[in-house]
Design an enzyme around this catalytic site. Structure first.
Site, PDB file in Angstrom:
ATOM      1  N   ASP A 176       0.848  -1.196   0.000  1.00 20.77           N
ATOM      2  CA  ASP A 176       0.000   0.000   0.000  1.00 20.77           C
ATOM      3  C   ASP A 176       0.885   1.248   0.000  1.00 20.77           C
ATOM      4  O   ASP A 176       0.832   2.041   0.932  1.00 20.77           O
ATOM      5  CB  ASP A 176      -0.944   0.005   1.208  1.00 20.77           C
ATOM      6  N   HIS A 192       9.840   0.085   9.000  1.00 23.72           N
ATOM      7  CA  HIS A 192       8.933  -1.053   9.130  1.00 23.72           C
ATOM      8  C   HIS A 192       8.986  -1.984   7.913  1.00 23.72           C
ATOM      9  O   HIS A 192       9.315  -3.165   8.027  1.00 23.72           O
ATOM     10  CB  HIS A 192       7.489  -0.567   9.317  1.00 23.72           C
TER      11      HIS A 192
END
Length: 322
Positions: free
Chosen positions: A14, A246
């Site tokens: 995303d 991340h």
């Protein structure tokens, strides 16, 4: 010595500033053969995620990599989506507003693309899931053999030893679709989960970002510009002059799992209430007397430790490379 073939990877994504880092890291890694990108919502809406994925493939000169668009909402069609534009900018790429991509997504729906590739290369495909697990859960529901045919699923998700980053209970990707996450965690696939208790240990300082901006790497200036917005968010939200890595950390786990240690157990996700999206990890050897939703569920691997310095350095090395 026999040559080891690159690992076939599909990135479910995303994009997202740290997604962009992870995708470009994968393109810079000869150990990985990116055979497709599938898109989901989270940092941006799914349609924008598709445009950003196409843009990143063009930026890398990898227009040959198919991009397949996924679901526009959560698996059960939740009316309200959580879009993290306050973290990644309204365009998902730090408000750098790149030009529209010249290429287009393929016609195949992302869950169908995942099933197609897993059936084409049984046992060989690693899916690196960087957003909510909606596309993967749909693939599990559509094809009962999917979980056993996929080589591995490496997931960025959950908060196993720290509070969440959406609220004290929940991490963003799991919170984005708790039902989908629970389906995937207990589907029986070979799964490695990288929680934010791991990724909060892997970061670039302000100096690292300045090094990125000064480098002559293929993507370094691009990522430096995109990361300014991301760094401002970290300063305001965490009061740190640094950014958490991340998604690229999760990509490193797919490339070199030896940089992590893991424990095995059952992971379930809270579906409702104030702790919706909470990930609970049972890695005890206790045999519970009562029959419950925890009984006879497949175990998965959860990352417990990380060689944070090496992971951070490896990401930096690859992303400032020519």
């Amino acid at each position: 010595m026999a040559l080891v073939s690159p690992k076939k990877v599909i990135i479910d994504t995303d994009p997202g500033i740290d997604d962009a880092m992870a995708i470009l890291f994968a393109f810079q890694s000869p150990e990985l053969d990116v055979i497709g990108l599938t898109t989901t919502y989270g940092n941006v809406k799914t349609t924008m995620a598709t445009n950003n994925a196409l843009h990143l493939c063009e930026l890398a000169g990898r227009e040959d990599v198919p991009v397949s668009q996924g679901l526009l909402t959560s698996l059960r069609g939740a009316a309200k989506e959580r879009i993290a534009d306050f973290v990644h900018g309204s365009d998902g790429l730090g408000n750098t507003y790149p030009p529209p991509p010249k290429t287009k997504a393929i016609d195949t729906f992302a869950p169908d693309f995942l099933i197609e590739k897993v059936n084409q290369y049984p046992g060989e495909v690693t899916i690196v899931a960087l957003g909510p697990l909606t596309n993967l859960a749909k693939a599990v529901e559509l094809d009962p053999t999917f979980a056993k045919k996929v080589g591995q699923i490496v997931i960025l998700g959950g908060a196993f030893a720290v509070n969440g980053n959406v609220n004290p209970a929940a991490e963003a990707n799991v919170f984005g679709d708790p039902e989908a996450a629970d389906i995937v965690f207990i589907c029986g696939a070979n799964i490695l989960v990288i929680g934010i208790d791991i990724t909060h240990q892997v970061y670039w300082t302000g100096k690292d970002l300045e090094d990125l901006g000064r480098a002559n790497g293929r993507f370094s200036k691009y990522l430096y510009d995109a990361s300014k917005f991301y760094a401002d968010y970290h300063q305001s939200a965490y009061d740190i002059n640094a950014i958490y890595l991340h998604d690229p950390t999760t990509m490193v786990a797919a490339l070199d799992p030896s940089l992590f240690t893991t424990a095995e157990g059952v992971v379930r996700v809270q579906q409702e209430g104030i702790c919706r999206g909470l990930t609970l990890f049972n890695n005890t050897k206790k045999k519970f007397h009562e029959v419950s939703e925890w009984c006879n569920k497949p175990k998965i691997k959860v990352a417990i430790t990380v060689d944070a310095d090496r992971v951070s350095s490896l990401i930096k090395e690859r992303l400032i490379a020519p």
